[in-house]
Design a protein around this motif. Structure first.
Motif, PDB file in Angstrom:
ATOM      1  N   SER A  73       0.536  -1.993  -0.023  1.00 44.32           N
ATOM      2  CA  SER A  73      -0.315  -0.264   0.033  1.00 44.32           C
ATOM      3  C   SER A  73       0.715   1.599  -0.264  1.00 44.32           C
ATOM      4  O   SER A  73       0.733   2.040  -0.854  1.00 44.32           O
ATOM      5  CB  SER A  73      -1.230  -0.365   1.301  1.00 44.32           C
ATOM      6  OG  SER A  73      -1.844  -1.117   0.975  1.00 44.32           O
ATOM      7  N   ARG A 112       4.049   1.473  -1.712  1.00 44.31           N
ATOM      8  CA  ARG A 112       4.320   1.761  -2.286  1.00 44.31           C
ATOM      9  C   ARG A 112       3.403   2.063  -3.775  1.00 44.31           C
ATOM     10  O   ARG A 112       4.129   2.977  -3.908  1.00 44.31           O
ATOM     11  CB  ARG A 112       4.876  -0.025  -2.979  1.00 44.31           C
ATOM     12  CG  ARG A 112       5.973   0.557  -4.023  1.00 44.31           C
ATOM     13  CD  ARG A 112       6.498  -1.011  -4.533  1.00 44.31           C
ATOM     14  NE  ARG A 112       5.106  -2.309  -4.583  1.00 44.31           N
ATOM     15  CZ  ARG A 112       5.753  -3.087  -3.741  1.00 44.31           C
ATOM     16  NH1 ARG A 112       6.225  -3.081  -2.397  1.00 44.31           N
ATOM     17  NH2 ARG A 112       5.156  -4.054  -3.359  1.00 44.31           N
ATOM     18  N   ALA A 113       2.348   1.641  -3.373  1.00 46.70           N
ATOM     19  CA  ALA A 113       1.086   2.277  -4.304  1.00 46.70           C
ATOM     20  C   ALA A 113       0.897   3.198  -4.472  1.00 46.70           C
ATOM     21  O   ALA A 113       0.983   4.093  -4.707  1.00 46.70           O
ATOM     22  CB  ALA A 113      -0.050   2.018  -3.417  1.00 46.70           C
ATOM     23  N   PHE A 171       4.161   5.602  -6.243  1.00 51.77           N
ATOM     24  CA  PHE A 171       3.716   5.712  -7.498  1.00 51.77           C
ATOM     25  C   PHE A 171       2.929   6.836  -7.780  1.00 51.77           C
ATOM     26  O   PHE A 171       2.934   7.371  -8.379  1.00 51.77           O
ATOM     27  CB  PHE A 171       2.860   4.519  -8.207  1.00 51.77           C
ATOM     28  CG  PHE A 171       4.280   3.133  -8.039  1.00 51.77           C
ATOM     29  CD1 PHE A 171       5.045   3.464  -9.926  1.00 51.77           C
ATOM     30  CD2 PHE A 171       4.427   2.651  -7.032  1.00 51.77           C
ATOM     31  CE1 PHE A 171       5.431   2.425  -9.955  1.00 51.77           C
ATOM     32  CE2 PHE A 171       5.737   1.050  -7.407  1.00 51.77           C
ATOM     33  CZ  PHE A 171       5.913   1.763  -9.165  1.00 51.77           C
ATOM     34  N   CYS A 172       1.427   6.531  -6.909  1.00 54.30           N
ATOM     35  CA  CYS A 172       0.639   7.912  -7.129  1.00 54.30           C
ATOM     36  C   CYS A 172       1.263   9.389  -7.136  1.00 54.30           C
ATOM     37  O   CYS A 172       1.182  10.181  -8.046  1.00 54.30           O
ATOM     38  CB  CYS A 172      -0.754   7.964  -5.666  1.00 54.30           C
ATOM     39  SG  CYS A 172      -1.828   6.467  -6.301  1.00 54.30           S
ATOM     40  N   TYR A 179      -1.225   3.132 -12.497  1.00 54.29           N
ATOM     41  CA  TYR A 179      -1.002   2.173 -11.654  1.00 54.29           C
ATOM     42  C   TYR A 179      -1.175   2.102 -10.182  1.00 54.29           C
ATOM     43  O   TYR A 179      -1.311   1.159  -9.105  1.00 54.29           O
ATOM     44  CB  TYR A 179       0.589   1.608 -12.030  1.00 54.29           C
ATOM     45  CG  TYR A 179       1.324   0.786 -11.540  1.00 54.29           C
ATOM     46  CD1 TYR A 179       0.516  -0.450 -11.994  1.00 54.29           C
ATOM     47  CD2 TYR A 179       1.988   0.437 -10.405  1.00 54.29           C
ATOM     48  CE1 TYR A 179       1.687  -1.497 -11.286  1.00 54.29           C
ATOM     49  CE2 TYR A 179       2.572  -0.522  -9.392  1.00 54.29           C
ATOM     50  CZ  TYR A 179       2.019  -1.975 -10.170  1.00 54.29           C
ATOM     51  OH  TYR A 179       2.830  -2.656  -9.520  1.00 54.29           O
ATOM     52  N   GLY A 180      -0.844   2.953  -9.324  1.00 51.45           N
ATOM     53  CA  GLY A 180      -0.441   3.512  -7.900  1.00 51.45           C
ATOM     54  C   GLY A 180      -1.857   3.192  -7.682  1.00 51.45           C
ATOM     55  O   GLY A 180      -2.324   2.757  -6.400  1.00 51.45           O
ATOM     56  N   GLN A 218      -2.981  -0.131  -7.993  1.00 51.38           N
ATOM     57  CA  GLN A 218      -2.422  -1.449  -6.604  1.00 51.38           C
ATOM     58  C   GLN A 218      -2.865  -0.772  -5.440  1.00 51.38           C
ATOM     59  O   GLN A 218      -3.036  -1.425  -4.534  1.00 51.38           O
ATOM     60  CB  GLN A 218      -0.947  -0.347  -6.941  1.00 51.38           C
ATOM     61  CG  GLN A 218      -0.185  -1.273  -8.243  1.00 51.38           C
ATOM     62  CD  GLN A 218      -0.080  -2.835  -8.492  1.00 51.38           C
ATOM     63  OE1 GLN A 218       0.542  -3.162  -7.085  1.00 51.38           O
ATOM     64  NE2 GLN A 218      -0.781  -3.193  -9.182  1.00 51.38           N
ATOM     65  N   LEU A 219      -3.093   0.633  -4.890  1.00 50.23           N
ATOM     66  CA  LEU A 219      -4.037   1.175  -4.381  1.00 50.23           C
ATOM     67  C   LEU A 219      -5.415  -0.173  -3.127  1.00 50.23           C
ATOM     68  O   LEU A 219      -5.772  -0.222  -3.088  1.00 50.23           O
ATOM     69  CB  LEU A 219      -4.290   2.132  -3.681  1.00 50.23           C
ATOM     70  CG  LEU A 219      -4.722   2.893  -2.260  1.00 50.23           C
ATOM     71  CD1 LEU A 219      -3.147   2.230  -1.057  1.00 50.23           C
ATOM     72  CD2 LEU A 219      -4.611   4.453  -2.623  1.00 50.23           C
TER      73      LEU A 219
END
Length: 305
Positions: A125, A127-128, A131-132, A291-292, A295-296
């Protein structure tokens, strides 16, 4: 090269423009806290008024009951203040300077929601979220050095309104046909896309009012802005009912600015003459941010079943 350009851009700000940075940060705080309170209000209403048969989306009775929830009302007030501070920061400083600061709301919301709900974010989470925040910051930073603000012509306004009409009809049709299959991420994507148009139309209206160009086309923009705001708000409330607040804020702070910048590039031609490598960089940065979000939605502890 990019850090040097960023430093140069910051140094070129006037004191009044620099004031837009703390104003935008205050707005991000209001956005984060307001989202948390609205999420709590929606949760309480769902617990109080549970329909006999579980359906996707909030019912009209539940939507009406939100007005009686103090937490939801206070959250709405804070979101209203966040909009005021955001508009003020945009009036003080360039869009490309203050827009990335909205991603701060995602970090605040993630930490706040973890404390309130006693749910610890795991590595996936976190890491997501990275990315965001990183993707949208890179996306808008690139835009700040490769796009030029231009006067919006009547023809371009027509194109924006036409695209928005198609988007609104498509979203409404999808919701009516597949509402029982809608999940938080679907509501969030819909709200983010709609709010991207809202931000663009708000800028168009402000610019036309400044130039004394308030006529039927500008009035049409105002009506379209209000309709899009209502639909986006409904999607956001439904997203709260099916997902955590930090996921909702992730979608809005990522998808909203990306859509707004894409409209600027594709419709308003603000990136004419940019090298193909710049367009590729846009694609990579946007893909990172989106992508973030997904993924979240996949790995957030409160969205797992």
């Amino acid at each position: 090269m990019l850090p040097d350009l960023t430093e140069l851009a910051m140094e070129s700000l006037t004191p009044m423009q620099a004031l837009g940075i703390p104003v935008a940060l205050i707005g991000a705080v209001f956005l984060a806290v307001g989202a948390q309170l609205q999420h709590r209000g929606v949760g309480k209403v769902e617990a109080q008024i549970a329909p006999p048969v579980r359906t996707a989306g909030l019912s009209l009775r539940q939507m009406a009951a939100l007005v009686a929830r103090p937490s939801w009302l206070i959250g709405t007030l804070m979101l209203g203040l966040a909009v005021v501070f955001q508009l003020t920061s945009l009036a003080l400083a360039p869009l490309t300077v203050v827009q990335p600061l909205g991603a701060v709301a995602l970090v605040i919301t993630a930490v706040l929601n973890a404390r309130v709900s006693n749910v610890r974010l795991d590595a996936a989470s976190i890491r997501a979220v990275a990315f965001c925040v990183g993707g949208v910051a890179l996306f808008v930073t690139i835009a700040s050095f490769t796009t030029t603000s231009r006067r919006v012509s009547d023809a371009q306004v027509f194109v924006i309104l036409a695209i928005l009409a198609v988007v609104l009809v498509a979203l409404a049709a999808l919701f009516l046909a597949y509402r029982h299959r809608f999940k938080a991420i679907m509501y969030i994507v819909g709200a983010g896309v709609v709010y991207g148009f809202v931000a663009t139309l708000a800028k168009v209206v402000i610019d036309r009012v400044k130039t004394g160009d308030f006529e039927w086309l500008t009035l049409t923009c105002v009506v379209a802005l209000l309709v899009a705001t209502v639909l986006g708000g409904y999607f956001v409330q439904n997203a709260y009912s099916s997902g955590p607040p930090d996921l909702v804020i992730a979608g809005l702070t990522v998808i909203d600015p990306i859509v707004a910048v894409l409209i600027g590039i594709l419709v308003l031609r603000e990136a004419d003459g940019a090298h193909w490598t710049i367009m590729f960089a846009f694609l990579v940065a946007g893909a990172m941010a989106v992508y973030g979000v997904f993924q979240l939605a996949k790995y957030h502890p409160q969205t797992r079943h």
